[in-house]
Design a protein around this motif. Structure first.
Motif, short mmCIF file in Angstrom:
data_model
loop_
_atom_site.label_atom_id
_atom_site.label_comp_id
_atom_site.label_asym_id
_atom_site.label_seq_id
_atom_site.Cartn_x
_atom_site.Cartn_y
_atom_site.Cartn_z
N VAL A 154 0.86 -1.18 0.00
CA VAL A 154 0.00 0.00 0.00
C VAL A 154 0.90 1.23 0.00
O VAL A 154 1.79 1.35 0.84
N VAL A 155 0.67 2.13 -0.95
CA VAL A 155 1.38 3.40 -1.02
C VAL A 155 0.31 4.49 -1.04
O VAL A 155 -0.64 4.41 -1.80
N LYS A 156 0.48 5.47 -0.19
CA LYS A 156 -0.51 6.54 -0.06
C LYS A 156 0.15 7.87 -0.36
O LYS A 156 1.20 8.18 0.19
N ALA A 157 -0.46 8.65 -1.25
CA ALA A 157 0.07 9.96 -1.60
C ALA A 157 -0.96 11.03 -1.27
O ALA A 157 -2.15 10.86 -1.55
N THR A 158 -0.53 12.11 -0.64
CA THR A 158 -1.42 13.18 -0.26
C THR A 158 -1.07 14.44 -1.05
O THR A 158 0.09 14.84 -1.10
N PHE A 159 -2.11 15.02 -1.66
CA PHE A 159 -1.94 16.24 -2.45
C PHE A 159 -3.01 17.25 -2.03
O PHE A 159 -4.07 16.87 -1.55
N ALA A 160 -2.75 18.52 -2.24
CA ALA A 160 -3.73 19.58 -1.99
C ALA A 160 -4.35 19.96 -3.32
O ALA A 160 -3.63 20.29 -4.28
N LEU A 181 -1.08 20.21 -5.60
CA LEU A 181 0.21 20.48 -4.98
C LEU A 181 0.60 19.30 -4.09
O LEU A 181 -0.23 18.75 -3.37
N PHE A 182 1.87 18.94 -4.12
CA PHE A 182 2.42 17.92 -3.25
C PHE A 182 2.38 18.45 -1.82
O PHE A 182 2.76 19.59 -1.56
N VAL A 183 1.92 17.64 -0.87
CA VAL A 183 1.89 18.02 0.54
C VAL A 183 3.14 17.46 1.21
O VAL A 183 3.39 16.26 1.16
N ALA A 184 3.94 18.35 1.80
CA ALA A 184 5.22 17.93 2.40
C ALA A 184 5.01 16.92 3.53
O ALA A 184 5.75 15.95 3.64
N LYS A 185 4.01 17.14 4.39
CA LYS A 185 3.74 16.21 5.49
C LYS A 185 2.69 15.20 5.01
O LYS A 185 1.50 15.48 5.02
#
Length: 117
Positions: A29-35, A43-47
């Motif tokens: 499982v890979v999870k990516a968070t963006f705004a 936008l890539f979320v740093a945290k």
């Protein structure tokens, strides 16, 4: 021993799971968070948000709001896209009237109608 060599900034986890027929799967499982922004690229979320290994509730209390469900599931043909946000009526619109909001990821598009209380 199975290991994941993750060279991305995104959190991951790996585990073996079994389906209803007892077959074992190595699950990654890979999870990516963006705004998301209106009419602009995400936008890539740093945290980054960690993978949920079980349901996550507001203040850890199952009697309160479910903030997110487990990210661990059986293999499937497509990815999950979860949108967490707030909706505001269009500028100049009557704030008591229903309005539509939407999100699009590639060819996948979803629209919701918001009915203010």
């Amino acid at each position: 021993m199975w290991e994941i060599d993750n060279n991305t900034p995104f959190p991951h986890l790996g585990s073996f799971i079994k389906d209803a027929k007892g077959r074992s799967f190595w699950l990654v499982v890979v999870k990516a968070t963006f705004a998301m922004r209106a009419d602009a690229p995400c936008l890539f979320v740093a945290k980054q948000i960690a993978n949920f290994q079980g349901p996550v509730f507001n203040d850890g209390n199952p009697e309160l709001d479910l903030l997110g469900d487990t990210d661990i599931c059986l293999p499937k043909d497509r990815i999950d896209v979860v949108v967490d946000g707030r909706a505001y009526p269009p500028q100049g619109a009557d704030s008591g009237q229903p309005y539509r909001v939407g999100a699009q990821v590639g060819p996948m598009q979803k629209t919701l109608q918001i009915a203010p209380r």
